[in-house]
Design a protein around this motif. Structure first.
Motif, PDB file in Angstrom:
ATOM      1  N   UNK A 150       0.804  -1.274  -0.078  1.00 53.10           N
ATOM      2  CA  UNK A 150      -0.090  -0.004  -0.038  1.00 53.10           C
ATOM      3  C   UNK A 150       0.979   1.352   0.084  1.00 53.10           C
ATOM      4  N   UNK A 151       0.672   2.120  -0.979  1.00 56.40           N
ATOM      5  CA  UNK A 151       1.522   3.353  -1.060  1.00 56.40           C
ATOM      6  C   UNK A 151       1.717   4.197   0.079  1.00 56.40           C
ATOM      7  N   UNK A 152       0.973   4.218   0.946  1.00 58.25           N
ATOM      8  CA  UNK A 152       1.246   4.966   2.244  1.00 58.25           C
ATOM      9  C   UNK A 152       2.182   4.607   3.191  1.00 58.25           C
ATOM     10  N   UNK A 153       2.789   3.444   3.036  1.00 59.68           N
ATOM     11  CA  UNK A 153       3.842   2.867   3.905  1.00 59.68           C
ATOM     12  C   UNK A 153       5.150   2.882   3.300  1.00 59.68           C
ATOM     13  N   UNK A 154       6.325   2.610   4.171  1.00 55.53           N
ATOM     14  CA  UNK A 154       7.580   2.596   3.918  1.00 55.53           C
ATOM     15  C   UNK A 154       8.103   3.822   2.812  1.00 55.53           C
ATOM     16  N   UNK A 155       7.392   4.821   2.810  1.00 52.85           N
ATOM     17  CA  UNK A 155       7.949   5.792   1.780  1.00 52.85           C
ATOM     18  C   UNK A 155       8.015   7.415   2.632  1.00 52.85           C
ATOM     19  N   UNK A 156       9.161   8.048   2.511  1.00 52.45           N
ATOM     20  CA  UNK A 156       9.406   9.221   3.373  1.00 52.45           C
ATOM     21  C   UNK A 156       8.818  10.247   2.336  1.00 52.45           C
ATOM     22  N   UNK A 157       7.611  10.943   2.808  1.00 50.26           N
ATOM     23  CA  UNK A 157       6.940  12.114   2.286  1.00 50.26           C
ATOM     24  C   UNK A 157       7.059  13.301   2.883  1.00 50.26           C
ATOM     25  N   UNK A 158       6.966  14.443   2.062  1.00 50.06           N
ATOM     26  CA  UNK A 158       6.687  15.636   2.311  1.00 50.06           C
ATOM     27  C   UNK A 158       5.457  16.168   2.440  1.00 50.06           C
ATOM     28  N   UNK A 159       5.133  16.810   3.667  1.00 50.98           N
ATOM     29  CA  UNK A 159       3.685  17.357   3.786  1.00 50.98           C
ATOM     30  C   UNK A 159       3.245  18.573   3.376  1.00 50.98           C
ATOM     31  N   UNK A 160       2.040  18.431   2.761  1.00 51.15           N
ATOM     32  CA  UNK A 160       1.586  19.813   2.145  1.00 51.15           C
ATOM     33  C   UNK A 160      -0.194  19.695   2.489  1.00 51.15           C
ATOM     34  N   UNK A 161      -0.482  20.888   2.468  1.00 49.05           N
ATOM     35  CA  UNK A 161      -1.919  21.193   2.383  1.00 49.05           C
ATOM     36  C   UNK A 161      -2.595  21.849   1.469  1.00 49.05           C
ATOM     37  N   UNK A 162      -3.615  21.400   1.087  1.00 48.53           N
ATOM     38  CA  UNK A 162      -4.346  21.903  -0.576  1.00 48.53           C
ATOM     39  C   UNK A 162      -5.784  22.379  -0.270  1.00 48.53           C
ATOM     40  N   UNK A 163      -5.895  23.587  -0.817  1.00 49.64           N
ATOM     41  CA  UNK A 163      -7.442  24.059  -0.775  1.00 49.64           C
ATOM     42  C   UNK A 163      -8.225  22.999  -1.730  1.00 49.64           C
ATOM     43  N   UNK A 164      -9.522  23.147  -1.652  1.00 53.11           N
ATOM     44  CA  UNK A 164     -10.405  22.292  -2.444  1.00 53.11           C
ATOM     45  C   UNK A 164     -10.129  22.587  -4.040  1.00 53.11           C
ATOM     46  N   UNK A 165      -9.994  21.502  -4.955  1.00 55.89           N
ATOM     47  CA  UNK A 165      -9.554  21.596  -6.168  1.00 55.89           C
ATOM     48  C   UNK A 165     -10.758  22.008  -7.148  1.00 55.89           C
ATOM     49  N   UNK A 166     -10.663  22.794  -7.916  1.00 59.34           N
ATOM     50  CA  UNK A 166     -11.924  23.540  -8.553  1.00 59.34           C
ATOM     51  C   UNK A 166     -11.761  22.621 -10.014  1.00 59.34           C
ATOM     52  N   UNK A 167     -12.920  22.096 -10.396  1.00 53.40           N
ATOM     53  CA  UNK A 167     -12.999  21.560 -11.827  1.00 53.40           C
ATOM     54  C   UNK A 167     -14.288  21.661 -12.470  1.00 53.40           C
ATOM     55  N   UNK A 168     -15.163  22.545 -11.841  1.00 58.50           N
ATOM     56  CA  UNK A 168     -16.429  22.876 -12.259  1.00 58.50           C
ATOM     57  C   UNK A 168     -17.396  21.499 -12.543  1.00 58.50           C
ATOM     58  N   UNK A 169     -18.043  21.585 -13.630  1.00 57.05           N
ATOM     59  CA  UNK A 169     -19.293  20.440 -13.592  1.00 57.05           C
ATOM     60  C   UNK A 169     -18.652  19.114 -13.835  1.00 57.05           C
TER      61      UNK A 169
END
Length: 398
Positions: A7-26
């Protein structure tokens, strides 16, 4: 029997960011057609494709990173929980089970996984949410937590793409000292339950806590406190005897120990915990590496193991994941509180998020072939009782 990829969440060093809601319209974002479109556009940017001799938005990265070789793949896919991950890969490891596999629906998806495959290496990023609790306004999709494993040149192109393609704000996620301490306490609480078959010292192993005080002096930046695995339960027991533990016995005991022996007060705003490293995770104020929880690594895929009880370490990971999502969403909210509360009240519970008691087990293809050991597989050799020097370099990589 073949094994399911890790599972990709494990055993990998990640940098952390926060993102506002992604706009994609309809046009909905979480469907295969839209994800393939964004994958193609990002690939064109990374390769430096141009229109009529003019670079499209950003310069390519292949010249900046010649040792990686050419970019061969760029994929955007839905990412679910561990159950959905097993369903997705079940057909590849057992073709006869194809009829049992279920398609991951957008409402159950945790988010989007972005994979970049170069000739000599691969990188990835995860845009994540809690599908049962993360609200999204109309025309937007909220994926507040971004975890990135990319070198600086590629990461800059990827972050700029998110900003321009979705009119989004991307900022580093700075975890407070209290969050780091609470993450460790979460493990201790689950491992200390009467129903837990795992012992704290075996899961946590050697514990290193880094204290930082940048505003106090220019001569001393930080101090690292190392606690042997067999001493960790003693700290917890001692903390439970203190009057003001506030359900954080280890932190209380550690604070008392440091105040007595080093004359530092952890409650002082100029002294804070900036890094915790143990056998279960490595967590800094802006980086995270979750180790594969014991209980996921020692069972091969078969029909009899399709549903098993979660281990204490797995339950701790689930709680920490939810806490990360809340932290990414709640640190200076991108939406007004009135809108957040209105959307939260109208958001249905996720089917996948309700199955907390029983979990399937994913297996790393890099795990050891021996099934007799009770320790998690695929862990690197230790250096002086801690994690490998390679992992320290990964967590320190900018």
């Amino acid at each position: 029997m073949a094994e399911i990829p890790l599972y990709p969440l494990y055993n990998t060093s990640y940098q952390l960011y926060r993102v506002s809601p992604l706009h994609h319209g309809d046009s909905p974002l979480l469907n295969d057609r839209t994800l393939r479109t964004h994958a193609r556009r990002l690939r064109d940017l990374l390769k430096g494709d141009n229109v009529r001799g003019v670079d499209v938005d950003f310069a390519g990265t292949e010249g900046a990173l010649p040792k990686l070789g050419p970019l061969e793949e760029c994929n955007w896919d839905l990412v679910g929980d561990e159950d959905a991950w097993i369903d997705r890969h079940r057909q590849s490891v057992d073709p006869d089970a194809s009829q049992l596999s279920s398609v991951l629906s957008p409402d159950r998806a945790r988010g989007i996984g972005v994979e970049l495959g170069y000739e000599k290496t691969a990188y990835n990023a995860l845009l994540l949410r809690d599908p049962g609790t993360t609200p999204s306004p109309e025309g937007f999709t909220s994926l507040p937590l971004l975890m990135v494993k990319m070198p600086a040149a590629i990461r800059e192109v990827f972050l700029n793409y998110l900003k321009t393609a979705f009119d989004a704000h991307v900022a580093p996620l700075r975890l407070p000292s209290t969050f780091l301490a609470s993450t460790l306490e979460t493990y201790f609480r689950h491992l200390g339950e009467s129903t837990s078959t795992q012992k704290i010292q075996h899961v946590i192993q050697q514990l290193k806590v880094q204290l930082t005080f940048p505003q106090s002096t220019s001569l001393l930046k930080h101090i690292e406190v190392t606690i042997a695995s067999h001493d960790v339960p003693g700290f917890i027991s001692r903390g439970k005897l203190l009057a003001t533990t506030n359900q954080k016995p280890f932190t209380a005991a550690l604070s008392r120990y440091i105040q007595k022996h080093l004359a530092f007060d952890l409650s002082n705003p100029k002294v804070y915990i900036s890094r915790i490293q143990c056998g279960a995770f490595v967590l800094q104020t802006d980086r995270l590496k979750l180790m594969l929880p014991e209980g996921l690594s020692d069972v091969s895929f078969d029909e009899d193991s399709s549903a098993v009880e979660s281990s204490a370490a797995q339950l701790a990971v689930q709680e920490i994941y939810s806490s990360l999502i809340r932290e990414a969403t709640g640190t200076g909210k991108f939406l007004p509180e009135s809108i957040v509360e209105e959307l939260r009240s109208s958001t249905p519970s996720s089917v996948g998020s309700g199955r907390r008691g029983r979990r399937k087990r994913a297996v790393s293809t890099t795990a050891s072939s021996s099934a007799a050991t009770k320790r998690p597989r695929g862990r690197p050799k230790t250096v002086n009782g801690g994690l490998s020097a390679q992992e320290d370099e990964e967590m320190a990589d900018a």
